[in-house]
Write a protein that holds these residues in place. Structure first.
Motif, short mmCIF file in Angstrom:
data_model
loop_
_atom_site.label_atom_id
_atom_site.label_comp_id
_atom_site.label_asym_id
_atom_site.label_seq_id
_atom_site.Cartn_x
_atom_site.Cartn_y
_atom_site.Cartn_z
N MET A 16 10.60 2.93 7.79
CA MET A 16 12.05 3.57 8.22
C MET A 16 12.53 4.29 6.92
O MET A 16 12.78 5.43 6.85
N LEU A 17 12.38 3.75 5.71
CA LEU A 17 12.77 4.15 4.49
C LEU A 17 12.11 5.59 4.24
O LEU A 17 12.78 6.31 3.62
N ALA A 18 10.92 5.49 4.49
CA ALA A 18 10.00 6.63 4.22
C ALA A 18 10.16 7.76 5.54
O ALA A 18 9.50 8.82 5.11
N ALA A 19 10.84 7.25 6.48
CA ALA A 19 10.88 8.19 7.68
C ALA A 19 9.27 8.63 7.77
O ALA A 19 8.95 9.71 8.21
N ASP A 20 8.73 7.58 8.00
CA ASP A 20 7.13 7.82 8.62
C ASP A 20 7.07 7.80 10.06
O ASP A 20 6.78 6.67 10.70
N TYR A 21 7.51 9.10 10.67
CA TYR A 21 7.50 9.04 12.09
C TYR A 21 6.16 8.91 12.85
O TYR A 21 5.89 8.38 13.80
N CYS A 22 5.19 9.24 12.02
CA CYS A 22 3.95 9.35 12.51
C CYS A 22 3.21 8.12 12.37
O CYS A 22 2.03 7.82 12.81
N GLY A 23 3.67 7.11 11.44
CA GLY A 23 2.89 5.88 11.21
C GLY A 23 1.62 6.08 10.25
O GLY A 23 1.14 5.04 10.32
N ASP A 24 1.31 6.95 9.62
CA ASP A 24 0.21 7.15 8.87
C ASP A 24 0.49 7.11 7.38
O ASP A 24 -0.31 7.40 6.46
N ASP A 80 0.94 -1.35 0.05
CA ASP A 80 0.10 -0.08 0.13
C ASP A 80 0.75 1.00 -0.06
O ASP A 80 1.50 1.43 1.12
N ALA A 81 1.18 1.92 -1.11
CA ALA A 81 1.94 2.82 -1.12
C ALA A 81 1.88 4.14 -0.54
O ALA A 81 2.67 4.70 -0.16
N ALA A 82 0.42 4.38 -0.39
CA ALA A 82 0.03 5.69 0.26
C ALA A 82 0.30 5.68 1.84
O ALA A 82 0.71 6.54 2.43
N LYS A 83 0.20 4.49 2.36
CA LYS A 83 0.14 4.36 3.64
C LYS A 83 1.32 3.61 4.21
O LYS A 83 1.69 3.37 5.51
N LYS A 84 2.30 3.03 3.24
CA LYS A 84 3.39 2.60 3.41
C LYS A 84 3.37 1.27 4.35
O LYS A 84 3.93 1.16 5.57
N LEU A 85 2.39 0.44 3.97
CA LEU A 85 2.22 -1.04 4.44
C LEU A 85 2.47 -2.17 3.28
O LEU A 85 2.49 -1.85 2.48
N ASP A 86 2.81 -3.19 4.04
CA ASP A 86 3.02 -4.34 3.34
C ASP A 86 1.87 -5.11 3.89
O ASP A 86 1.95 -5.95 4.97
N ALA A 90 12.35 3.04 -2.85
CA ALA A 90 12.28 2.27 -1.53
C ALA A 90 11.93 0.58 -1.76
O ALA A 90 12.41 -0.08 -1.14
N LEU A 91 11.43 0.64 -3.06
CA LEU A 91 10.92 -1.14 -3.20
C LEU A 91 12.52 -1.71 -3.48
O LEU A 91 12.62 -2.70 -3.26
N ALA A 112 5.55 -7.91 9.25
CA ALA A 112 5.78 -6.91 10.25
C ALA A 112 7.27 -6.30 9.97
O ALA A 112 7.29 -4.98 9.95
N GLU A 113 8.16 -7.08 9.60
CA GLU A 113 9.47 -6.68 9.65
C GLU A 113 9.89 -6.19 8.21
O GLU A 113 10.54 -5.10 8.11
N ARG A 114 8.96 -6.55 7.05
CA ARG A 114 9.23 -5.84 5.95
C ARG A 114 8.56 -4.47 5.92
O ARG A 114 9.09 -3.49 5.44
N GLN A 115 7.41 -4.21 6.57
CA GLN A 115 6.69 -3.17 6.72
C GLN A 115 7.56 -2.01 7.63
O GLN A 115 7.56 -0.86 7.20
N THR A 116 8.54 -2.67 8.69
CA THR A 116 9.30 -1.79 9.41
C THR A 116 10.28 -1.12 8.52
O THR A 116 10.44 -0.14 8.71
N MET A 117 10.73 -1.94 7.55
CA MET A 117 11.86 -1.29 6.52
C MET A 117 11.24 -0.41 5.83
O MET A 117 11.72 0.83 5.58
N LEU A 118 10.12 -0.49 5.27
CA LEU A 118 9.33 0.53 4.49
C LEU A 118 8.86 1.85 5.23
O LEU A 118 9.19 2.70 4.91
#
Length: 365
Positions: free
Chosen positions: A256-264, A202-208, A224-225, A248-254
């Protein structure tokens, strides 16, 4: 038997005859720039796949010869893979492309010159494998031997007014010289793409969001991919037996790469932003600390699948770049805090470079 096709048949198929409906001197990848740009809708990374006006990051594989795959986010469907006038069934397994027919299977260098036959409504496209090469993984397993990933130079053209147009690279913004020098995908490899099957992004939310091997992702150099593939954070790496990461670990990498500090899904980084990171499995290390003497690093965050668990200093605030200034101005930390005040991560309990039970830790040179 094999399906042999001509350009006229390709044209006919295209109008409906086939059913379908993201440093430094050590040249080490762990100091790579996070080529994120503004993490647009097609995926984190300014170097994202695009064919004509269609920006995308994944494609669905055909279920059988003569039956097109499902449309992706912009309506592109894969009808098949064509080589020497023969229509093959494309498959991506363990991050490698194969083309299958009753006459045999093509792989590696034998794919060069062949092309994905794509369509979008009545429009027809070739996505050609111009050549095939390889790049070493950034992550290194406990055996100490870095796996080698296959990468592809992919060019596209469209069938217009009875003929094919000129070929253009699918990756729209290859890293510049100053960026490519600190990536392992250097030289001609800045124009190449890594493929990996299964992970639904999910590219917008940075989710696997899960695994479906009828889909494969296309990671252009610097995106990032591509970094997910190079760090072994894909289903393809698990299938290949090189790295076994959870969703969960793959999503963690995504995140981090995006600097998604807020998680959204909101990114707080830019292209060319230096970053070091390490994981809790020991496959990736903070390279700045391996220099003699060690180079200075500032702890940024520890990460889990929901984003930053803690945040000391935003990477864009620590390492100034012109793009960072033009994009954010000053005080990215405060901007992120204002964006998500109720879910903004607290400061890290300490400034050590220990992952402290979390999957990833990031630090800024």
């Amino acid at each position: 038997m094999s399906l042999r096709i001509s350009s006229l048949v390709v044209a006919a198929l295209g109008v409906g005859c086939v059913s379908s409906d993201l440093d430094g001197a050590a040249e080490d990848p762990h100091t790579s720039t996070v080529q994120q740009g503004l993490c647009g809708p097609y995926m984190c990374g300014t170097n994202s796949p695009q064919i004509a006006e269609f920006g995308f990051w994944d494609l669905n594989l055909p279920p059988s010869l003569g039956v097109a795959g499902l449309p992706n986010n912009v309506g592109l469907t894969v009808v098949g893979f064509v080589q020497g006038g023969v229509l093959y069934l494309p498959r991506v397994v363990a991050g490698r492309l194969y083309a299958i027919s009753s006459g045999g299977t093509l792989s590696g260098a034998a794919l060069a010159g062949g092309w994905f036959y794509l369509r979008n409504g009545s429009r027809i496209f070739q996505l050609r494998v111009t050549d095939v090469s390889s790049v070493p993984s950034w992550a290194v397993p406990t055996s100490g031997v870095a796996p080698v990933l296959e990468d592809y130079h992919l060019d596209w053209t469209e069938f217009v007014n009875g003929h094919w147009g000129d070929f253009r690279n699918m990756c729209t913004n290859p890293p510049g010289r100053e960026q490519s020098e600190i990536l392992t995908m250097t030289g001609a490899n800045i124009y190449r793409t890594l493929l990996f099957e299964g992970d639904r992004i999910d590219a917008a939310k940075k989710l696997d969001t899960g695994v479906d091997t009828t889909w494969f992702n296309l990671g252009c150099a610097g995106s990032a991919l591509a970094k997910m593939a190079l760090t072994g954070h894909t289903e393809a790496s698990r299938v290949a037996g090189t790295f076994d990461t959870t969703l969960a670990e793959r999503q963690t990498m995504l995140k981090m790469l995006a600097a998604d500090y807020c998680g959204d899904g909101t990114p707080f980084t830019v292209a060319g932003q230096p970053l070091n990171w390490r994981d809790d499995k020991g496959t990736m290390k903070l390279t700045a600390l391996l220099f003699s003497p060690p180079q200075p690093l500032v702890l940024e965050s520890r990460w889990n699948e929901f984003g930053a668990v803690c945040l000391n200093k935003a990477r864009v605030d620590v390492h100034w770049t012109l793009l960072g200034w033009n994009t954010f101005g000053a005080d990215v930390y405060d901007q992120a805090k204002s964006w998500c005040p109720s879910r903004f991560p607290p400061p890290c309990a300490d400034s050590s470079f220990d992952t402290a039970g979390y999957h990833l830790l990031s630090a800024t040179p």
